[in-house]
Write a protein that holds these residues in place. Structure first.
Motif, PDB file in Angstrom:
ATOM      1  N   SER B  25       0.815  -1.205   0.000  1.00 18.13           N
ATOM      2  CA  SER B  25       0.000   0.000   0.000  1.00 18.13           C
ATOM      3  C   SER B  25       0.855   1.265   0.000  1.00 18.13           C
ATOM      4  N   LYS B  26       2.184   1.080   0.014  1.00 24.15           N
ATOM      5  CA  LYS B  26       3.070   2.232   0.151  1.00 24.15           C
ATOM      6  C   LYS B  26       3.507   2.734  -1.232  1.00 24.15           C
ATOM      7  N   VAL B  27       3.174   3.987  -1.525  1.00 26.12           N
ATOM      8  CA  VAL B  27       3.598   4.566  -2.801  1.00 26.12           C
ATOM      9  C   VAL B  27       5.038   5.033  -2.629  1.00 26.12           C
ATOM     10  N   ASN B  48      17.194   9.046   2.503  1.00 31.78           N
ATOM     11  CA  ASN B  48      17.088   7.585   2.461  1.00 31.78           C
ATOM     12  C   ASN B  48      15.640   7.200   2.325  1.00 31.78           C
ATOM     13  N   GLY B  49      15.386   6.307   1.388  1.00 34.09           N
ATOM     14  CA  GLY B  49      14.014   5.846   1.206  1.00 34.09           C
ATOM     15  C   GLY B  49      13.162   6.785   0.371  1.00 34.09           C
ATOM     16  N   ALA B  50      13.793   7.809  -0.241  1.00 28.57           N
ATOM     17  CA  ALA B  50      13.025   8.759  -1.042  1.00 28.57           C
ATOM     18  C   ALA B  50      12.527   8.124  -2.331  1.00 28.57           C
ATOM     19  N   GLY B  51      13.145   7.010  -2.726  1.00 27.55           N
ATOM     20  CA  GLY B  51      12.678   6.315  -3.927  1.00 27.55           C
ATOM     21  C   GLY B  51      13.650   6.378  -5.098  1.00 27.55           C
ATOM     22  N   LYS B  52      14.869   6.800  -4.855  1.00 28.12           N
ATOM     23  CA  LYS B  52      15.845   6.965  -5.939  1.00 28.12           C
ATOM     24  C   LYS B  52      16.153   5.634  -6.629  1.00 28.12           C
ATOM     25  N   SER B  53      16.516   4.648  -5.813  1.00 21.73           N
ATOM     26  CA  SER B  53      16.879   3.359  -6.417  1.00 21.73           C
ATOM     27  C   SER B  53      15.688   2.736  -7.122  1.00 21.73           C
ATOM     28  N   THR B  54      14.507   2.906  -6.560  1.00 20.54           N
ATOM     29  CA  THR B  54      13.309   2.350  -7.182  1.00 20.54           C
ATOM     30  C   THR B  54      13.049   3.013  -8.530  1.00 20.54           C
ATOM     31  N   LEU B  55      13.209   4.332  -8.590  1.00 17.49           N
ATOM     32  CA  LEU B  55      13.018   5.055  -9.853  1.00 17.49           C
ATOM     33  C   LEU B  55      13.997   4.529 -10.905  1.00 17.49           C
ATOM     34  N   SER B 201      23.794  10.404  -5.173  1.00 21.34           N
ATOM     35  CA  SER B 201      24.808  10.577  -4.138  1.00 21.34           C
ATOM     36  C   SER B 201      24.209  11.236  -2.914  1.00 21.34           C
ATOM     37  N   HIS B 202      24.790  10.911  -1.776  1.00 21.12           N
ATOM     38  CA  HIS B 202      24.421  11.609  -0.548  1.00 21.12           C
ATOM     39  C   HIS B 202      25.488  12.622  -0.174  1.00 21.12           C
ATOM     40  N   ARG B 203      26.578  12.657  -0.936  1.00 18.32           N
ATOM     41  CA  ARG B 203      27.667  13.591  -0.621  1.00 18.32           C
ATOM     42  C   ARG B 203      27.432  14.881  -1.403  1.00 18.32           C
ATOM     43  N   GLY B 394      18.864   0.947   1.572  1.00 12.58           N
ATOM     44  CA  GLY B 394      20.206   0.877   2.141  1.00 12.58           C
ATOM     45  C   GLY B 394      20.345   1.726   3.403  1.00 12.58           C
ATOM     46  N   GLY B 395      19.820   2.937   3.344  1.00 10.57           N
ATOM     47  CA  GLY B 395      19.928   3.815   4.496  1.00 10.57           C
ATOM     48  C   GLY B 395      19.117   3.293   5.673  1.00 10.57           C
ATOM     49  N   GLY B 396      17.968   2.708   5.395  1.00 13.84           N
ATOM     50  CA  GLY B 396      17.125   2.151   6.460  1.00 13.84           C
ATOM     51  C   GLY B 396      17.843   1.039   7.193  1.00 13.84           C
TER      52      GLY B 396
HETATM   53  N1  LIG Z   1      11.044  -4.750  -2.698  1.00 14.27           N
HETATM   54  C1  LIG Z   1      10.530  -3.878  -1.817  1.00 14.27           C
HETATM   55  N2  LIG Z   1       9.481  -4.222  -1.033  1.00 14.27           N
HETATM   56  C2  LIG Z   1       8.954  -3.351  -0.158  1.00 14.27           C
HETATM   57  N3  LIG Z   1       9.410  -2.106   0.043  1.00 14.27           N
HETATM   58  C3  LIG Z   1      10.453  -1.701  -0.701  1.00 14.27           C
HETATM   59  C4  LIG Z   1      11.081  -2.570  -1.659  1.00 14.27           C
HETATM   60  N4  LIG Z   1      12.099  -1.895  -2.239  1.00 14.27           N
HETATM   61  C5  LIG Z   1      12.111  -0.667  -1.681  1.00 14.27           C
HETATM   62  N5  LIG Z   1      11.129  -0.541  -0.752  1.00 14.27           N
HETATM   63  C6  LIG Z   1      10.834   0.643   0.050  1.00 14.27           C
HETATM   64  O1  LIG Z   1      10.716   1.739  -0.835  1.00 14.27           O
HETATM   65  C7  LIG Z   1      11.292   2.908  -0.293  1.00 14.27           C
HETATM   66  C8  LIG Z   1      12.254   3.526  -1.282  1.00 14.27           C
HETATM   67  O2  LIG Z   1      13.359   2.656  -1.441  1.00 14.27           O
HETATM   68  P1  LIG Z   1      14.587   3.043  -2.362  1.00 14.27           P
HETATM   69  O3  LIG Z   1      15.538   1.917  -2.279  1.00 14.27           O
HETATM   70  O4  LIG Z   1      14.115   3.463  -3.705  1.00 14.27           O
HETATM   71  O5  LIG Z   1      15.181   4.308  -1.599  1.00 14.27           O
HETATM   72  P2  LIG Z   1      16.466   5.191  -1.931  1.00 14.27           P
HETATM   73  O6  LIG Z   1      15.976   6.556  -2.244  1.00 14.27           O
HETATM   74  O7  LIG Z   1      17.305   4.514  -2.941  1.00 14.27           O
HETATM   75  O8  LIG Z   1      17.148   5.219  -0.496  1.00 14.27           O
HETATM   76  P3  LIG Z   1      18.679   5.061  -0.051  1.00 14.27           P
HETATM   77  O9  LIG Z   1      19.279   6.398  -0.171  1.00 14.27           O
HETATM   78  O10 LIG Z   1      18.578   4.666   1.388  1.00 14.27           O
HETATM   79  O11 LIG Z   1      19.311   4.020  -0.929  1.00 14.27           O
HETATM   80  C9  LIG Z   1      11.922   2.506   1.034  1.00 14.27           C
HETATM   81  O12 LIG Z   1      11.091   2.923   2.074  1.00 14.27           O
HETATM   82  C10 LIG Z   1      11.978   0.997   0.961  1.00 14.27           C
HETATM   83  O13 LIG Z   1      11.815   0.454   2.252  1.00 14.27           O
END
Ligand SMILES: Nc1ncnc2c1ncn2[C@@H]1O[C@H](COP(=O)(O)OP(=O)(O)OP(=O)(O)O)[C@@H](O)[C@H]1O
Ligand SMILES: [Mg+2]
Lengths: 370, 497
Positions: B25-27, B48-55, B201-203, B394-396
């Protein structure tokens, strides 16, 4: 160029519902492919499956037979599954079962005049201890010099078989049947039957109790917590200064004890004598049971009863002139589809005729920058 | 997919519009539109967790977006796998490299292409490397290369395929400052050849220095999308967090330095190669923050393991009376956590044996969850206690380790790359925790590749070369330059001692 309008899309994650549906999907597919096999053998698949069902669940005798066979399957499955929690492969449940039944037999022959309940408890304890000690022969070298337990537990099965053969042809042989592959019978008060006139056998009840106790030990004790850490990530275990050696030994001892318990049940509820074929391959089928039950210990009784019914039903097909090996075929198919399903579950199947700009629509499973 | 170098930013190579992705349910990524322009370096920022890696995963075909469209070179695309994205000219360098360690560099580069690992391929690789100023021995095995070189192989691999969009997820998290600046020089050269470069990057310092354009995500949405020109570090920090939270650590106080709590004398560890201890000595005192600088792979990891007491010495001595030693390891998911267990369980992994967890035998799952709640709150762990740790960003994950290790005021804390992969705010919070422990008369050993971090929190800084501590510099006398010289074993550095 596209060969098929199907392609695979990797999923972000497998939902737990999907993971739970996997065995059901595998079983259904196994039965469908099994139907094809039956069809080619000239038997109506529907009739055969109905017959199998009736033979295993349809009558009081069938049910009792199913439960009798389920008990050792549940216990050997549990023995394999618990060792897997520490990423250990106990292939030796077969041998530990044999040693368990030998341990119990020893008690029966040494104190044949004890009253039933005391005698049964003493024999069960002896079976637990014998199974555990047999597993320790593999566990100690694994813990101390990292000797692969798959090989040692496997070889110990053959040694266990020789040992039991020696006992039944030697010191414990039946004076009335010299040269036969069984010992003299255990005292009559050492036999276990069904419970309070129901179809439930005491063996299956005992094995389910064992599953519950083991589940509780893993999920609710500190010892179990450390096992989960070490099994989940051995390096994290080292980092937290957990003693992996001691856990390897304790988990293997428990695994062996559980398999030994299966030997006790076989002896008291099925054979009534020590005999080399008392294990009957249950130690190996237990590996399949553990595998099918997946990560859940509580699923083991369900899978054990299911496998038992499959075997029981297979025998009934012999009456129709078919080989009972159809149940072995079904077991194999189901395990195969679990394996395939495990891969398939991480992908999404899609249909599309629209061609992508790629040369092939199929996804390489190692796709990406690898 | 020719790399037409018009120089004008009007026509993007790639346009991702309205990208959305939810987990449960988490966008996680919410209606994000982003453009990659030729010849430009884009920095993708966010907490951390902003969604960068997911994007990034959606752009490169790893994940399928719930909605949104991708346009590459004016054509709408749907990627079914990273392979499709590669064919469209998009490549990603992940933080965990995807190389085959026992294969040579050439073999790794040609893997998956039609080329064979022959002399022609090697020549092409050398050509690419030379253009970027990389030094990679083409026939060496990847497992023998240091991290920085492995990353260079990853980049060469993408360029070898003629890709024109390069995406790097936290490329500098594993690099030393020298390696980082070398990387950015190369990235600039790549951009100048008409390709599009994107990095996470976080730097913030390197973002200000190297990026042409920044896109900032917050809670899965784009909150800023603008040229980098004229932005400074604090502007970026503000964009990321949205309000004026402190992002600089308070000035270290003058703490009284107490008695010696741990002494290492001529310590050596088993193993091969350079990454072992080879007669290292150091002493930690109560109330002191000691830093360790060094080019990565010079014995920092075994030093941390030895001080933390989880690796035995082959010679030398380790003396300490302290029992409560906490350790934030470098490799968080590989060493510090169990991915298959929940956040609550991971938080309790040190304490489940002590009296604090209730009774001496049993574990009550409800108690476990209840004990996790305040930590999740205090350390801003972005998920519920019953979630598996492997699902965290990763940050989490880093926050879970930090929470577990610092909560009990350890007497000695070994912190290896404690802020790697953390955003500015979390990094600041972690540094505060380190200083707090020292304030309470704990001894802290910080191993970091971020010299600014060491200069900010440490009372004195040790420099490691070849498994030995070769120099010790009080903070007041240390500078980036002097430390950098000492790290490469230069006598000029020695002179500044
Ligand atoms: N496979 C998954 N299942 C459930 N939740 C996920 C999954 N992958 C990522 N998330 C959640 O989505 C959110 C965004 O994750 P993402 O990895 O995109 O963050 P990020 O911006 O890359 O952060 P960081 O700087 O810590 O790497 C986080 O809250 C993470 O817990
Ligand atoms: Mg990330």
């Amino acid at each position: 160029m596209k060969l098929l309008p199907i392609y695979l899309q990797r999923r972000a994650a497998i939902s737990s519902r999907r993971a739970a549906l996997l065995p059901i999907f595998a079983i259904a597919t196994g039965f469908i492919v099994g139907a094809v096999v039956l069809w080619f053998s000239g038997v109506s698949p529907l009739d055969a499956y109905l017959e199998m069902f009736n033979a295993s669940f349809g009558s009081a005798q069938g049910l009792t037979a199913t439960f009798i066979r389920a008990a050792p399957l549940i216990l050997t499955g549990l023995a394999v599954a618990i060792a897997l929690r520490m990423q250990l492969w106990n292939i030796g449940a077969e041998g530990q079962l044999l040693l368990g039944s030998a341990g119990a037999t020893f008690v029966f022959f040494t104190w044949p005049n004890l009253p039933g309940p005391i005698l049964l408890v003493a024999a069960a304890v002896a079976a637990l201890i014998a199974g555990a000690l047999w597993a320790l022969i593999a566990a100690i070298p694994r813990a101390t010099i990292d000797l692969n337990e798959i090989i040692t537990t496997l070889f110990l099965n053959y040694i266990a078989l020789r040992l039991v053969s020696f006992l039944v042809y030697g010191p414990w042989q039946d004076p009335g049947a010299i040269g036969f592959a069984y010992s003299k019978p255990i005292p009559p008060q050492g036999a276990m039957g069904t419970i309070w006139g129901t179809d439930l056998t005491s063996g299956v009840v005992l094995s389910i109790v064992c599953v519950a106790i083991t589940w509780w030990g893993i999920e609710r004790t500190r010892w179990g917590f450390s096992v989960k850490i070490l099994g989940g990530n051995p390096r994290a275990g080292a980092y937290l200064r957990l003693n992996a050696k001691r856990r390897i030994i304790s988990i293997m001892a428990i695994s062996g004890a559980i398999a030994g318990m299966a030997g006790f049940i076989q002896l008291t509820a099925v054979t009534g004598r020590l005999q080399p074929d008392i294990a009957a391959g249950y130690g190996y089928t237990g590996i399949l049971v553990a595998f099918l039950a997946g990560r859940s210990l509580l699923m083991i009784p369900v899978v054990g009863i299911f496998f038992s019914a499959l075997i029981q039903g297979g025998y009934s097909l012999q009456a129709q002139g078919l080989s009972s090996s159809i149940s072995t075929v079904l077991q194999g198919l189901i395990v195969l589809f679990i394996l395939l399903g495990g891969v398939a579950a991480t992908y999404r199947f899609r249909w599309s005729w629209t061609s992508s700009n790629s040369s092939s629509g199929m996804v390489n499973l190692n796709s990406g920058a690898r | 997919m020719s790399s037409s170098n018009t120089g004008g930013p009007e026509e993007p190579f790639l346009r991702a519009a309205g990208m959305t992705k939810s987990f449960g349910s988490k966008v996680v990524v919410d209606d994000v539109t982003i453009n990659f322009f030729p010849g430009k370096i884009l920095a993708l920022l966010g907490e951390n967790g902003a969604g960068k890696s997911t994007l990034i995963s959606m752009i490169c075909g790893q994940y399928r977006p719930d909605s949104g469209s991708l346009t590459v070179h004016g054509k709408t695309c749907t990627f079914r796998s990273p392979k499709d994205a590669l064919k469209a000219g998009i490549g990603v360098v992940y933080q965990d490299f995807r190389l085959v360690p026992p294969f040579s560099v050439v073999e790794n580069v040609v893997l998956g292409t039609r080329s064979r690992p022959n002399r022609r391929a090697a020549a092409r690789i050398e050509e690419i490397a030379a253009e970027l100023g990389f030094q990679v021995p083409t026939h060496a095995l990847v497992q023998d290369l240091v991290v920085g070189q492995q990353q260079q192989v990853e980049i060469i691999k993408l360029l070898f395929r003629g890709l024109d969009i390069l995406i790097l997820d936290e490329p500098t998290a594993v690099l030393t400052p020298q390696q980082s600046s070398q990387l950015f020089t190369a990235l600039r050269a790549i951009a100048d050849s008409g390709k599009s470069v994107v990095f996470v990057s976080h730097r913030l310092a390197e973002v200000v220095e190297s990026a042409d354009h920044v896109t900032v995500l917050r809670g899965g949405r784009v909150v800023a999308d603008q040229p980098a020109h004229g932005l400074n570090k604090s502007d970026l920090a503000l964009l990321m967090v949205g309000d004026g939270i402190a992002t600089t650590t308070r000035a270290a106080r003058n703490r009284p330095v107490g008695h010696s709590v741990l002494r290492l004398k001529n310590a050596s560890t088993a193993g091969q190669g350079r990454d072992v201890l080879n007669g290292a000595s150091l002493e930690l005192h109560a109330g002191e923050v000691v830093g360790v600088a060094g080019v990565s792979g010079n014995g920092q990891r075994p030093l941390a393991d030895v001080v933390a007491g989880i690796v035995p010495l082959t010679s030398g001595t380790r003396e300490t009376q302290e029992e409560r030693i906490a350790y934030i390891p470098e490799d968080r998911l590989g060493t510090g956590l169990v991915g298959s267990m929940t956040i609550a369980q991971n938080l309790q992994m040190r304490d489940y044996r002590s009296e604090k967890s209730g009774n001496p035998w049993w574990i009550n799952p409800k108690t476990l969850l209840a004990q996790a709640e305040p930590l999740i709150e205090e350390f801003h762990i972005p998920a519920a206690a019953s979630i598996k740790v492997s699902a965290l960003s990763g940050g989490g994950q880093q926050r879970v380790i930090v929470a577990r290790e610092v909560r009990d005021e350890p007497r000695i804390l070994v912190a290896s790359q404690p802020t790697r992969g953390l955003d500015v705010v979390s990094s600041t919070a972690v540094r505060e925790h380190l200083l707090d422990i020292a304030d309470k008369q704990g001894a802290v050993l910080v191993i970091s590749e971020d010299l600014d971090e060491l200069l900010e929190v440490c009372d004195r800084i040790l420099v490691m070369v070849g498994g030995e501590v070769v120099a010790e510099v009080p903070r007041k006398e240390a500078t980036r330059l002097s430390l950098g010289l000492l790290m490469v074993g230069s006598p000029d550095g020695e002179a500044s001692q």
